[in-house]
Design a protein around this motif. Structure first.
Motif, mmCIF file in Angstrom:
data_model
loop_
_atom_site.group_PDB
_atom_site.id
_atom_site.type_symbol
_atom_site.label_atom_id
_atom_site.label_comp_id
_atom_site.label_asym_id
_atom_site.label_seq_id
_atom_site.Cartn_x
_atom_site.Cartn_y
_atom_site.Cartn_z
ATOM 1 N N TRP A 130 50.299 2.550 6.180
ATOM 2 C CA TRP A 130 49.331 1.896 5.288
ATOM 3 C C TRP A 130 48.029 2.671 5.209
ATOM 4 N N ASP A 131 47.571 3.205 6.372
ATOM 5 C CA ASP A 131 46.329 3.981 6.384
ATOM 6 C C ASP A 131 46.420 5.182 5.464
ATOM 7 N N SER A 132 47.650 5.711 5.310
ATOM 8 C CA SER A 132 47.808 6.876 4.438
ATOM 9 C C SER A 132 47.870 6.450 2.975
ATOM 10 N N GLY A 133 47.796 5.134 2.725
ATOM 11 C CA GLY A 133 47.783 4.650 1.341
ATOM 12 C C GLY A 133 49.158 4.356 0.779
ATOM 13 N N ASN A 134 50.194 4.438 1.612
ATOM 14 C CA ASN A 134 51.557 4.194 1.134
ATOM 15 C C ASN A 134 52.098 2.865 1.664
ATOM 16 N N GLY A 135 53.205 2.429 1.068
ATOM 17 C CA GLY A 135 53.950 1.295 1.604
ATOM 18 C C GLY A 135 53.413 -0.077 1.254
ATOM 19 N N PHE A 136 52.579 -0.177 0.208
ATOM 20 C CA PHE A 136 52.055 -1.492 -0.174
ATOM 21 C C PHE A 136 52.894 -2.159 -1.265
ATOM 22 N N GLU A 137 53.762 -1.396 -1.925
ATOM 23 C CA GLU A 137 54.502 -1.925 -3.071
ATOM 24 C C GLU A 137 55.455 -3.036 -2.656
ATOM 25 N N PRO A 138 55.696 -4.006 -3.565
ATOM 26 C CA PRO A 138 56.682 -5.038 -3.252
ATOM 27 C C PRO A 138 58.032 -4.389 -2.979
ATOM 28 N N GLY A 139 58.736 -4.902 -2.001
ATOM 29 C CA GLY A 139 60.009 -4.291 -1.631
ATOM 30 C C GLY A 139 59.792 -3.301 -0.523
ATOM 31 N N LYS A 140 58.854 -2.361 -0.718
ATOM 32 C CA LYS A 140 58.589 -1.346 0.297
ATOM 33 C C LYS A 140 57.949 -1.962 1.536
ATOM 34 N N ARG A 141 56.968 -2.816 1.316
ATOM 35 C CA ARG A 141 56.275 -3.400 2.476
ATOM 36 C C ARG A 141 57.216 -4.285 3.285
ATOM 37 N N GLU A 142 58.128 -4.983 2.602
ATOM 38 C CA GLU A 142 59.122 -5.792 3.324
ATOM 39 C C GLU A 142 60.085 -4.885 4.088
ATOM 40 N N ALA A 143 60.463 -3.774 3.432
ATOM 41 C CA ALA A 143 61.397 -2.846 4.080
ATOM 42 C C ALA A 143 60.788 -2.267 5.349
ATOM 43 N N ILE A 144 59.491 -1.919 5.285
ATOM 44 C CA ILE A 144 58.832 -1.359 6.475
ATOM 45 C C ILE A 144 58.796 -2.399 7.595
ATOM 46 N N ALA A 145 58.522 -3.653 7.225
ATOM 47 C CA ALA A 145 58.460 -4.719 8.234
ATOM 48 C C ALA A 145 59.828 -4.918 8.892
ATOM 49 N N TRP A 146 60.894 -4.975 8.073
ATOM 50 C CA TRP A 146 62.243 -5.130 8.645
ATOM 51 C C TRP A 146 62.593 -3.913 9.495
ATOM 52 N N GLY A 147 62.195 -2.735 9.026
ATOM 53 C CA GLY A 147 62.443 -1.509 9.785
ATOM 54 C C GLY A 147 61.790 -1.563 11.151
ATOM 55 N N ASN A 148 60.587 -2.141 11.189
ATOM 56 C CA ASN A 148 59.845 -2.304 12.435
ATOM 57 C C ASN A 148 60.679 -3.106 13.443
ATOM 58 N N TRP A 149 61.251 -4.243 12.985
ATOM 59 C CA TRP A 149 62.065 -5.094 13.869
ATOM 60 C C TRP A 149 63.353 -4.382 14.275
ATOM 61 N N ALA A 150 63.987 -3.721 13.308
ATOM 62 C CA ALA A 150 65.256 -3.048 13.598
ATOM 63 C C ALA A 150 65.039 -1.939 14.625
ATOM 64 N N ALA A 151 63.970 -1.157 14.434
ATOM 65 C CA ALA A 151 63.711 -0.038 15.338
ATOM 66 C C ALA A 151 63.400 -0.533 16.743
ATOM 67 N N SER A 152 62.583 -1.590 16.844
ATOM 68 C CA SER A 152 62.225 -2.067 18.181
ATOM 69 C C SER A 152 63.448 -2.665 18.878
ATOM 70 N N ALA A 153 64.282 -3.405 18.129
ATOM 71 C CA ALA A 153 65.487 -3.981 18.732
ATOM 72 C C ALA A 153 66.437 -2.875 19.173
#
Lengths: 131, 128
Positions: free
Chosen positions: B91-114
């Motif tokens: 987000w700091d780099s200005g990316n990943g705010f678009e609908p769909g993308k931001r949800e994908a990053i959030a799900w990716g966060n959970w998948a990666a940590s699990a």
């Protein structure tokens, strides 16, 4: 009288005391810098714990007592404490509004972060220099 | 005459939970949990430095089923917060705010940590 012009560099200067934390953008920047370094810490911590899991104290001394590993780990641990102090400070600023409890919480936060950092770093240095 | 408290702006309870919101809250909660857990790490390091029965005691405590449960949670919190931090860097780099993308990053966060938590525990703790 002319109003002073506020530029991004004015705000970035901690001496101008912008923001709730009175630290301008310093906390914002430090939090990201230490956060990036903490990726290294996490990798290192997992490696260390995996390597010595189930071993006795000799295993710990032979790994953490290694000056390169021990001193790097101690530095990374101190950086973690900087990161968690700023993080908890942000939480306190968000939720604790009453002035006295706010100040008390901030002091306790600093005390906790410094105490954890000092105990951790001194313990590792003891392992490095005295085994 | 009775007085009612002043109306306040609606808070958390009125919102439908979304994955981005939940991930954001969990980022803060895991940060707080790691804050407390750092004392556990400092305690273990101090016990190692002291040695003797102190170290054996702390090791036995951390190696008990409850200690392992806490350490498993600690591992997950570390990875969840780490990838949450990377999410913030995106987000700091200005990316990943678009609908769909931001949800994908959030799900990716959970998948990666699990995935990484299970990898560490299955491969290195339960098998190794």
């Amino acid at each position: 009288m002319r109003e002073p012009v506020i530029t991004p560099s004015t705000i970035a200067d901690p001496k101008t005391k912008y923001g709730n934390a009175k630290s301008s953008t310093r906390h914002f920047f430090t939090q990201r810098l230490t956060g990036a370094i903490n990726i290294l810490f996490t990798a290192f911590l997992i490696y260390i714990v995996i390597s010595i899991a189930g071993e006795g104290r000799e295993g710990v001394v032979s790994l953490l007592g290694n000056p390169v590993i021990g001193i790097v780990f101690a530095i990374l641990f101190a950086i973690v404490c900087v990161h968690m102090r700023i993080g908890m400070r942000e939480i306190i600023e968000d939720y604790v509004h009453e002035q006295r409890t706010n100040r008390l919480s901030l002091s306790l936060n600093s005390f906790f972060a410094i105490a954890v950092g000092v105990v951790g770093v001194l313990s590792v240095l003891k392992l490095v220099f005295w085994g | 005459m009775t007085t009612r408290p002043r109306p306040t702006s609606p808070h958390l309870s009125v919102y439908r939970f979304t994955i981005t919101m939940t991930t954001s809250i969990v980022h803060r909660v895991t940060g707080g949990a790691l804050y407390v857990s750092s004392a556990l790490l400092a305690l273990w390091l101090a016990a190692a430095a002291i040695g003797g029965s102190v170290f054996d005691g702390v090791n036995a405590l951390y190696g008990s089923w409850f200690g392992m449960l806490v350490l498993f949670g600690y591992t997950w919190a570390l990875f969840q917060h780490l990838f949450g931090g990377i999410r913030h860097f995106i987000w700091d780099s200005g990316n990943g705010f678009e609908p769909g993308k931001r949800e994908a990053i959030a799900w990716g966060n959970w998948a990666a940590s699990a995935a990484l938590t299970l990898l560490v525990w299955i491969v290195f703790v339960w098998i190794g």
